[in-house]
Scaffold this active site. Sequence first.
Site, PDB file in Angstrom:
ATOM      1  N   ASP A  14      15.885  -8.468 -20.215  1.00 41.62           N
ATOM      2  CA  ASP A  14      16.313  -8.937 -18.909  1.00 41.62           C
ATOM      3  C   ASP A  14      15.287  -9.978 -18.453  1.00 41.62           C
ATOM      4  O   ASP A  14      14.102  -9.654 -18.288  1.00 41.62           O
ATOM      5  CB  ASP A  14      16.297  -7.722 -17.950  1.00 41.62           C
ATOM      6  CG  ASP A  14      17.295  -7.844 -16.833  1.00 41.62           C
ATOM      7  OD1 ASP A  14      17.505  -8.969 -16.364  1.00 41.62           O
ATOM      8  OD2 ASP A  14      17.844  -6.803 -16.418  1.00 41.62           O
TER       9      ASP A  14
ATOM     10  N   ASP B 186      18.725 -12.630 -14.977  1.00 49.26           N
ATOM     11  CA  ASP B 186      18.900 -12.007 -13.667  1.00 49.26           C
ATOM     12  C   ASP B 186      19.106 -13.044 -12.556  1.00 49.26           C
ATOM     13  O   ASP B 186      18.414 -14.067 -12.528  1.00 49.26           O
ATOM     14  CB  ASP B 186      17.631 -11.194 -13.370  1.00 49.26           C
ATOM     15  CG  ASP B 186      17.709 -10.415 -12.086  1.00 49.26           C
ATOM     16  OD1 ASP B 186      18.494  -9.463 -12.033  1.00 49.26           O
ATOM     17  OD2 ASP B 186      17.000 -10.769 -11.127  1.00 49.26           O
TER      18      ASP B 186
ATOM     19  N   GLU C 156      23.636 -13.474 -15.077  1.00 49.12           N
ATOM     20  CA  GLU C 156      24.175 -12.718 -13.944  1.00 49.12           C
ATOM     21  C   GLU C 156      24.538 -13.754 -12.889  1.00 49.12           C
ATOM     22  O   GLU C 156      23.668 -14.282 -12.203  1.00 49.12           O
ATOM     23  CB  GLU C 156      23.141 -11.739 -13.384  1.00 49.12           C
ATOM     24  CG  GLU C 156      23.791 -10.826 -12.351  1.00 49.12           C
ATOM     25  CD  GLU C 156      22.806 -10.184 -11.380  1.00 49.12           C
ATOM     26  OE1 GLU C 156      23.166  -9.182 -10.754  1.00 49.12           O
ATOM     27  OE2 GLU C 156      21.683 -10.693 -11.221  1.00 49.12           O
TER      28      GLU C 156
ATOM     29  N   HIS D 247      23.761  -1.402 -13.216  1.00 45.48           N
ATOM     30  CA  HIS D 247      22.777  -0.634 -12.449  1.00 45.48           C
ATOM     31  C   HIS D 247      22.763  -0.980 -10.960  1.00 45.48           C
ATOM     32  O   HIS D 247      21.989  -0.389 -10.210  1.00 45.48           O
ATOM     33  CB  HIS D 247      21.387  -0.864 -13.051  1.00 45.48           C
ATOM     34  CG  HIS D 247      20.946  -2.290 -12.888  1.00 45.48           C
ATOM     35  ND1 HIS D 247      21.432  -3.312 -13.670  1.00 45.48           N
ATOM     36  CD2 HIS D 247      20.108  -2.863 -12.013  1.00 45.48           C
ATOM     37  CE1 HIS D 247      20.906  -4.446 -13.277  1.00 45.48           C
ATOM     38  NE2 HIS D 247      20.088  -4.209 -12.266  1.00 45.48           N
ATOM     39  N   ASP D 248      23.584  -1.951 -10.542  1.00 42.71           N
ATOM     40  CA  ASP D 248      23.671  -2.290  -9.114  1.00 42.71           C
ATOM     41  C   ASP D 248      24.981  -1.816  -8.510  1.00 42.71           C
ATOM     42  O   ASP D 248      25.231  -2.041  -7.321  1.00 42.71           O
ATOM     43  CB  ASP D 248      23.627  -3.817  -8.916  1.00 42.71           C
ATOM     44  CG  ASP D 248      22.314  -4.437  -9.351  1.00 42.71           C
ATOM     45  OD1 ASP D 248      21.277  -3.763  -9.234  1.00 42.71           O
ATOM     46  OD2 ASP D 248      22.334  -5.594  -9.797  1.00 42.71           O
TER      47      ASP D 248
HETATM   48  O1  TEU Z   1      20.745  -8.540  -8.829  1.00 45.57           O
HETATM   49  C1  TEU Z   1      21.022  -9.722  -8.165  1.00 45.57           C
HETATM   50  C2  TEU Z   1      22.237  -9.749  -7.422  1.00 45.57           C
HETATM   51  O2  TEU Z   1      22.693 -10.834  -7.124  1.00 45.57           O
HETATM   52  C3  TEU Z   1      22.904  -8.473  -7.119  1.00 45.57           C
HETATM   53  O3  TEU Z   1      22.182  -7.791  -6.178  1.00 45.57           O
HETATM   54  C4  TEU Z   1      24.269  -8.763  -6.670  1.00 45.57           C
HETATM   55  O4  TEU Z   1      24.241  -9.275  -5.380  1.00 45.57           O
HETATM   56  C5  TEU Z   1      25.117  -7.529  -6.733  1.00 45.57           C
HETATM   57  O5  TEU Z   1      24.930  -6.875  -7.925  1.00 45.57           O
HETATM   58  C6  TEU Z   1      26.573  -7.909  -6.669  1.00 45.57           C
HETATM   59  O6  TEU Z   1      27.315  -6.871  -6.246  1.00 45.57           O
HETATM   60  C7  TEU Z   1      19.708  -8.562  -9.720  1.00 45.57           C
HETATM   61  C8  TEU Z   1      19.480  -7.200 -10.335  1.00 45.57           C
HETATM   62  O7  TEU Z   1      20.609  -6.826 -11.047  1.00 45.57           O
HETATM   63  C9  TEU Z   1      19.115  -6.227  -9.271  1.00 45.57           C
HETATM   64  O8  TEU Z   1      18.941  -4.928  -9.765  1.00 45.57           O
HETATM   65  C10 TEU Z   1      17.828  -6.698  -8.646  1.00 45.57           C
HETATM   66  O9  TEU Z   1      17.484  -5.856  -7.592  1.00 45.57           O
HETATM   67  C11 TEU Z   1      17.944  -8.136  -8.151  1.00 45.57           C
HETATM   68  O10 TEU Z   1      18.502  -8.994  -9.118  1.00 45.57           O
HETATM   69  C12 TEU Z   1      16.607  -8.705  -7.832  1.00 45.57           C
HETATM   70  O11 TEU Z   1      15.919  -8.957  -9.001  1.00 45.57           O
END
Ligand code: TEU
Length: 626
Positions: A172, A274, A331, A405-406
């Site tokens: 990542d 990310d 992402e 994971h989000d």
């Molecule tokens: O997530 C970034 C991000 O844009 C997400 O929070 C997004 O808004 C959401 O998933 C959409 O529903 C990444 C990582 O995946 C997250 O775990 C981190 O907390 C974030 O970046 C900061 O690094």
Amino acid sequence: MTYCHPIIYVAVTAFSAEVMMIRKNVVFFRGRKRNINMNKHRIVKAAVIQVLIISLILSGCNSSGSTGSTDNTAKKMKWWQKTIAYEIYVKSFKDSDGDGTGDLKGITSELDHFKEMGVGAVWLTPCYVSPQADNGYDIADYYNIDPAYGTMEDMDNLIKEAGKRDIRIVMDLVFNHTSNENEWFLTSRQSRDNEKSDWYIWADPKEDGSAPTNWRSIFGGSAWEYDETRGQYYLHTFLPEQPDLNWADPEVRKALNDVARFWIDKGVGGFRMDAVTYIKKPDEFKDGIPDGGDGMTGIHSMTANTDGILDYLHEFKSAVVDGNDIFTVGEANGVSAEDLSQWIGEKGVFDMVFQFGLVNIDLPDETNWCNTREWTLPEFKSYFRGSLSEADSAGGWFPVFLENHDQPRSIDHFMPGEGNRIAKAKALSTLLLTMKGTPFVMQGEELGFVNVDWGSIDDYNDVSTKNHYEFALSEGYSEEEAMDAVHRFSRDSSRTPMQWDGSENAGFTTGTPWLPVYPDYDVFNCDAEKKDPDSVLNCYIALNDLRRKHSELISGDYAEIFKDDEKIFSFTRENEGKKATVFINFTPDEATYDKSCIENAECIFSTVTETEKGKLSPYGAAVYEE
Ligand code: TEU
């Protein structure tokens, strides 16, 4: 190491026996023994054919990361298009030393879990040195492993052991921001004129001393943090502990390229990038129109996918990725189906991008978890249709995911309410593994995990969950409404420890787990599910077998049928004269469909034992082939 299905071994042995028989001038034809007259020439020919066929069969034996598919399209596909990818939340996968936190040695000890599932790419959430303000997404040192997760030697060993099983490790890359404890930031904040003073996004206060703009960070609160020493604010799209890097500075881009190359040299198989849509900031920083009672504007609408971002990413691609046998997946929250041709495919910058339309189907504004919307199945289908057709016309590829994971667990997210949990999990797994694209399975999804519903906000760990809760209260929602939203969307739901067996703490740790193990672990665990032929895990294993045997499920074109059906998601995957038709019932009731489209087809997979053409059981799924 190559995995070969027992049936293939039997086939090889049987065939060898037959050729031995031919050598002895005896053949079995339809079960009856016949004597034939063989000359030496024919014996040699038979032996050559034997060698050829055995090598063919053996090359078709599936290494865990590839398909045994024999169609021409599949042969031309890249390894990462044919495999199944799996996301590991490192902190929660497996703890080898009893400190309650998952680690790299733990992952290495469980690599065989992936073999039967056909996983060939394992994406690790960040395991670099980090103060863990956002569980590793705040990186203090890109070149070292956080001691909580192990050492670089453990990482080298993991890459090596995974490689033996034809599994590639995917790192990542968190390049939008670092930790505020990263040396780069510590230097940058020291003065306005040191060698790294421009490495982050610094701006002067407004005349009244307040933040340069009214932007709200994705995790809530102002996106600007004041720094006494510089007398300036720095920008953080996420937490104040995650200052944004300044990609406009070529030295920053070079430093990040060096990081990526370091990991390629270690032998990783790819990168997930990310929050990559936020790396380019607008030339001018302006206030946005307030979208909440706090007078702020979500930063997403001000900085996501800013013009010029692709130039940076093209530079990254040619400096780092081109010429290496790795894949990249960005992402890309904020990239829509229409943008795809610039992001993936021949002219694009990544091999795949994660888009968020589907997972945000019920959430018009990610900032406000209490403001949800109803959705219909035809809408749900339209996300696949849109992205697949755009990806196809761009010559690009699609990553299929229902969880990460989000995100909440897909059972609760896409099949909420009444109905059998196992049936739902199987239905969703059918969608995930038969849809066109590379499926990404989130740890625990293959066991049928559901959302946590802890009683108080204090029980939750995730910083964004806590902030969303506070934001809801500040917008006037009741505590009950705010907690309902937390139960529905908290990121902790996808982060609870993996459930390996029925022993204490589900075999995840011998210590105290950093996040509580879900209480249903006595039933939903890897060991128990392996033994139960009707388990969710065995459904994943069967679907992987299905993909291998019916390669059109990997290489075939996608076409939707019964587009407007409100209950059933159905589509075909077709290639080289083979057509698979997939049916998935999204309701707790039996559903029917016009079976004439599968008149000459046979059922090759079903989530229930008895399946009848034209009918699906509640949350049932079936695949037919002709
Ligand atoms: O997530 C970034 C991000 O844009 C997400 O929070 C997004 O808004 C959401 O998933 C959409 O529903 C990444 C990582 O995946 C997250 O775990 C981190 O907390 C974030 O970046 C900061 O690094």
